[in-house]
Design a protein around this motif. Structure first.
Motif, PDB file in Angstrom:
ATOM      1  N   GLY A 358      59.493  12.457 -17.614  1.00  0.00           N
ATOM      2  CA  GLY A 358      59.741  14.096 -17.742  1.00  0.00           C
ATOM      3  C   GLY A 358      58.331  14.686 -18.255  1.00  0.00           C
ATOM      4  O   GLY A 358      58.318  15.989 -18.294  1.00  0.00           O
ATOM      5  N   ARG A 359      57.283  13.991 -18.744  1.00  0.00           N
ATOM      6  CA  ARG A 359      56.244  14.458 -19.062  1.00  0.00           C
ATOM      7  C   ARG A 359      55.170  14.657 -18.075  1.00  0.00           C
ATOM      8  O   ARG A 359      55.241  14.032 -16.932  1.00  0.00           O
ATOM      9  CB  ARG A 359      55.554  13.715 -20.383  1.00  0.00           C
ATOM     10  CG  ARG A 359      56.446  13.403 -21.427  1.00  0.00           C
ATOM     11  CD  ARG A 359      56.811  14.707 -21.979  1.00  0.00           C
ATOM     12  NE  ARG A 359      55.577  15.486 -22.753  1.00  0.00           N
ATOM     13  CZ  ARG A 359      54.821  14.946 -23.774  1.00  0.00           C
ATOM     14  NH1 ARG A 359      55.500  14.224 -24.499  1.00  0.00           N
ATOM     15  NH2 ARG A 359      53.802  15.718 -24.132  1.00  0.00           N
ATOM     16  N   THR A 360      54.270  15.426 -18.025  1.00  0.00           N
ATOM     17  CA  THR A 360      53.019  15.809 -17.137  1.00  0.00           C
ATOM     18  C   THR A 360      51.685  15.421 -18.077  1.00  0.00           C
ATOM     19  O   THR A 360      51.580  15.770 -19.063  1.00  0.00           O
ATOM     20  CB  THR A 360      52.957  17.213 -16.913  1.00  0.00           C
ATOM     21  OG1 THR A 360      54.192  17.601 -16.193  1.00  0.00           O
ATOM     22  CG2 THR A 360      52.041  17.466 -15.871  1.00  0.00           C
ATOM     23  N   LEU A 404      46.880  16.653 -12.195  1.00  0.00           N
ATOM     24  CA  LEU A 404      47.977  16.650 -12.948  1.00  0.00           C
ATOM     25  C   LEU A 404      49.189  16.213 -12.155  1.00  0.00           C
ATOM     26  O   LEU A 404      49.351  16.134 -10.957  1.00  0.00           O
ATOM     27  CB  LEU A 404      48.540  17.909 -13.655  1.00  0.00           C
ATOM     28  CG  LEU A 404      47.481  18.763 -14.524  1.00  0.00           C
ATOM     29  CD1 LEU A 404      47.857  19.797 -14.986  1.00  0.00           C
ATOM     30  CD2 LEU A 404      47.197  17.864 -15.628  1.00  0.00           C
ATOM     31  N   ALA A 405      50.101  15.135 -12.611  1.00  0.00           N
ATOM     32  CA  ALA A 405      51.266  14.555 -12.144  1.00  0.00           C
ATOM     33  C   ALA A 405      52.314  14.418 -13.327  1.00  0.00           C
ATOM     34  O   ALA A 405      51.975  14.539 -14.469  1.00  0.00           O
ATOM     35  CB  ALA A 405      50.791  13.284 -11.720  1.00  0.00           C
ATOM     36  N   ALA A 416      51.356  17.641  -9.541  1.00  0.00           N
ATOM     37  CA  ALA A 416      51.455  18.845 -10.346  1.00  0.00           C
ATOM     38  C   ALA A 416      50.330  19.895 -10.422  1.00  0.00           C
ATOM     39  O   ALA A 416      50.435  20.533 -11.446  1.00  0.00           O
ATOM     40  CB  ALA A 416      52.061  18.592 -11.680  1.00  0.00           C
ATOM     41  N   GLY A 417      49.544  19.866  -9.590  1.00  0.00           N
ATOM     42  CA  GLY A 417      48.440  20.777  -9.736  1.00  0.00           C
ATOM     43  C   GLY A 417      47.112  20.125 -10.318  1.00  0.00           C
ATOM     44  O   GLY A 417      46.868  18.957 -10.754  1.00  0.00           O
ATOM     45  N   ARG A 418      46.014  21.127 -10.513  1.00  0.00           N
ATOM     46  CA  ARG A 418      44.876  20.819 -11.137  1.00  0.00           C
ATOM     47  C   ARG A 418      44.853  21.245 -12.711  1.00  0.00           C
ATOM     48  O   ARG A 418      45.259  22.198 -12.977  1.00  0.00           O
ATOM     49  CB  ARG A 418      43.780  21.419 -10.625  1.00  0.00           C
ATOM     50  CG  ARG A 418      43.360  21.042  -9.127  1.00  0.00           C
ATOM     51  CD  ARG A 418      42.698  19.977  -9.130  1.00  0.00           C
ATOM     52  NE  ARG A 418      41.451  20.163 -10.041  1.00  0.00           N
ATOM     53  CZ  ARG A 418      40.640  18.948 -10.268  1.00  0.00           C
ATOM     54  NH1 ARG A 418      40.979  17.836 -10.119  1.00  0.00           N
ATOM     55  NH2 ARG A 418      39.586  19.291 -11.249  1.00  0.00           N
ATOM     56  N   ALA A 419      44.308  20.274 -13.482  1.00  0.00           N
ATOM     57  CA  ALA A 419      44.076  20.658 -14.991  1.00  0.00           C
ATOM     58  C   ALA A 419      43.570  21.862 -14.994  1.00  0.00           C
ATOM     59  O   ALA A 419      43.590  22.749 -15.896  1.00  0.00           O
ATOM     60  CB  ALA A 419      43.895  19.408 -15.943  1.00  0.00           C
ATOM     61  N   ASP A 420      42.120  21.808 -14.367  1.00  0.00           N
ATOM     62  CA  ASP A 420      41.365  23.102 -14.300  1.00  0.00           C
ATOM     63  C   ASP A 420      41.829  24.367 -13.714  1.00  0.00           C
ATOM     64  O   ASP A 420      41.165  25.274 -13.551  1.00  0.00           O
ATOM     65  CB  ASP A 420      39.774  22.816 -13.949  1.00  0.00           C
ATOM     66  CG  ASP A 420      39.870  22.220 -12.412  1.00  0.00           C
ATOM     67  OD1 ASP A 420      40.873  22.258 -11.748  1.00  0.00           O
ATOM     68  OD2 ASP A 420      38.995  21.712 -12.048  1.00  0.00           O
ATOM     69  N   ASP A 421      43.081  24.440 -13.040  1.00  0.00           N
ATOM     70  CA  ASP A 421      43.723  25.440 -12.658  1.00  0.00           C
ATOM     71  C   ASP A 421      44.192  26.383 -13.822  1.00  0.00           C
ATOM     72  O   ASP A 421      44.887  27.592 -14.001  1.00  0.00           O
ATOM     73  CB  ASP A 421      44.837  25.407 -11.749  1.00  0.00           C
ATOM     74  CG  ASP A 421      44.441  25.098 -10.423  1.00  0.00           C
ATOM     75  OD1 ASP A 421      43.246  25.469 -10.053  1.00  0.00           O
ATOM     76  OD2 ASP A 421      45.048  24.611  -9.610  1.00  0.00           O
TER      77      ASP A 421
END
Length: 534
Positions: A358-360, A404-405, A416-421
């Motif tokens: 449930g976490r990212t 991210l996942a 789940a995308g980029r942390a630097d987004d």
């Protein structure tokens, strides 16, 4: 620090030579001008390697390749490796200033070219391969032993700072990649691959060496053909291509063009392997509706710093046939899949602890494919390639991907995308990937990207650029007409908090792509600062 055991006898040029002994008369590489067998490729590479040993007698030199895509590119790569050196792509299609930065940062000892160098590079030592009489060594030079830890290539990847970073990748990493992928994709000498991408883009490493180290034939796709969906489909059919590697944003154009074809279809195509971006399952369904179900589709997750791929995820017929949900999206499309043999993937929270369902968290990669760091950037290397304890407490080098996942209850990791987004607008921290995901749920959207740029008052604002869907496409209801900016804004207000709703919504015929085939967000940001405000 303990690393996985490696077979130190595996070098890329040695592995190629094994295939040349097995299949000397088989075509290794073909372009629009001709073809070379495995034996002929090996002979030409050895002649050029002998010359390089004279020009660069000390092993470990970095040699630039300023060459058109073609058979001689493969010869030059093999020659550089045989000489104990490292090749550095200088794709002539790239801007001259970018090539100059690469040449200076890599401290090139020599450039191999088949055309005049740009004015910015004329001070570099160059060996022209397009001379009327091909250059040859004055006397045979003995071959040198090459360590599998020697970098085979240095590829430059863009960074959030705007300064490209050189990533040296050793022979053994690439050998491990091919060894891990071959049984997953069941490729072999009977296959025909394409070199579809720029050799300055790391996807090409898999295209070139995946084909040549398995005894297959590599068909070089001219850039002008790669830029045309119709011409690309024609080439796939004409050449009998069986393995096609492509970024999703390019595949989208192929899937759109496929239904209108009136000529031969690429019936031999066994695999389409995606890389570089998140896929849209609707494009695959469009392709299957137009061209049949004979092709298998494989999604990948990978990073230049981890030697192209980390995971593979085959998409099954059952998943692709499943009735799409109301958004047309599919959860399995973001499933990262299983790591390759020898690679490991972890997802950790901000404290470095493995996340719970449930976490990212941020994706960390370790194992066979991890590079040693960035070229001459020790501080950034220490930050992005930290030594950390793995699951059993052993200290090993990890790569902090910045991706991210999210961990699902069944143990699946979903991209789940980029942390630097993450950007900050009016005091709120906003993940651009989250905004994009919710806006893509709107009916009538084909592609979409959100960028953050400065308004005329110098304040950050979000702008959503989108391409309307074709209402006649098989996966779209006839009533799903392309939304107007006001309609998309209304949808955004329904699904996003007010602070995450973009200020502007701009329809475009197509989103711009960069030389690697990915959505060019910098071009969109520049467009956002130059377009008249509406």
């Amino acid at each position: 620090m303990t690393e996985p055991a490696q077979d130190r006898s595996l070098l890329l040029h040695d592995l190629f030579d094994r295939q040349a002994l097995r299949h000397p008369d088989k075509v290794a590489v073909r372009d629009q001008h001709g073809e070379l067998t495995y034996a002929r490729t090996a002979q030409q590479a050895e002649r050029l390697a002998a010359l390089l040993r004279q020009r660069c007698p000390q092993p470990g030199a970095r040699i630039g390749l300023h060459l058109r895509r073609g058979t001689q590119l493969v010869v030059a790569m093999l020659a550089v490796l045989r000489g104990g050196h490292t090749y550095v792509p200088l794709d002539p299609a790239y801007p001259a200033r970018r090539l100059l930065f690469t040449a200076q940062d890599a401290d090139l000892a020599l450039v191999l070219s088949d055309q005049p160098l740009p004015a910015e590079l004329t001070a570099l030592p160059v060996l022209r391969l397009d001379a009327p009489a091909p250059p040859t060594a004055q006397a045979p030079a003995p071959a040198r032993p090459v360590d599998p830890g020697t970098p085979a290539y240095v590829i430059y990847t863009s960074g959030s700072t705007g300064r490209p970073k050189g990533v040296p990748v050793p022979h053994r990493n690439v050998a491990a990649l091919i060894r891990a992928c071959e049984p997953r994709c069941e490729t072999g000498p009977e296959d025909v691959w394409t070199l579809f991408h720029s050799y300055a883009f790391d996807f090409s490493v898999w295209e070139i060496w995946g084909a040549l180290l398995s005894g297959a034939t590599l068909v070089v796709v001219p850039p002008e053909v790669a830029a045309s969906p119709q011409a690309t489909l024609d080439l796939l059919a004409r050449e009998g291509v069986t393995v096609f590697n492509v970024v999703p944003s390019v595949f989208r154009h192929l899937a759109r063009t496929a239904p209108s074809r009136r000529t031969a279809v690429p019936s031999a195509l066994r695999y389409v392997i995606f890389g570089g971006e998140s896929i849209d399952v609707r494009d695959i369904r469009d392709w299957r509706a137009a061209l049949g179900r004979g092709t298998r589709f494989v999604n990948t997750y990978g990073i230049t710093e981890s030697t192209v791929f980390v995971t593979l995820r085959p998409l099954t017929d059952e998943e692709l046939d499943r009735e799409p949900d109301t958004t047309g999206q599919a959860a399995f499309a973001s499933d990262l899949g299983e790591p390759l043999d020898g690679w490991q993937l972890r997802v950790v929270d901000e404290h470095g602890a493995d996340i719970q369902p449930g976490r990212t968290g941020e994706i960390l990669v370790l194992g066979a494919g991890i590079a040693a760091g960035y070229l001459d950037m020790p501080q950034l290397t220490a930050e992005r390639f930290p030594l950390l304890p793995d699951a059993d407490g052993t200290i090993r080098r990890h790569y902090r991907s910045g991706d991210l996942a999210r961990l699902l209850p069944d143990g699946t990791y979903c991209y789940a995308g980029r942390a630097d987004d993450q950007v900050k607008v009016n005091g709120h921290r906003i993940e651009l990937g989250e905004v994009e995901a919710r806006l893509r749920e709107a009916p009538g959207i084909r592609d979409l990207a959100v960028v953050c740029a400065l308004s005329r008052l110098g304040e950050p604002q979000l702008t959503a650029f989108y391409t309307p869907a074709d209402p006649s496409a098989p996966d779209h209801a006839p009533t799903a007409q392309p939304p107007s900016p006001d309609q998309l804004r209304s949808h955004a207000r329904l699904v996003l908090p007010a602070h995450m709703v973009p200020t502007r919504f701009v329809p475009l015929p197509e989103l711009p792509i960069n030389p690697s085939g990915k959505t060019d967000r910098r071009a969109l940001a520049d467009l956002d600062t130059t377009r008249p405000r509406r």
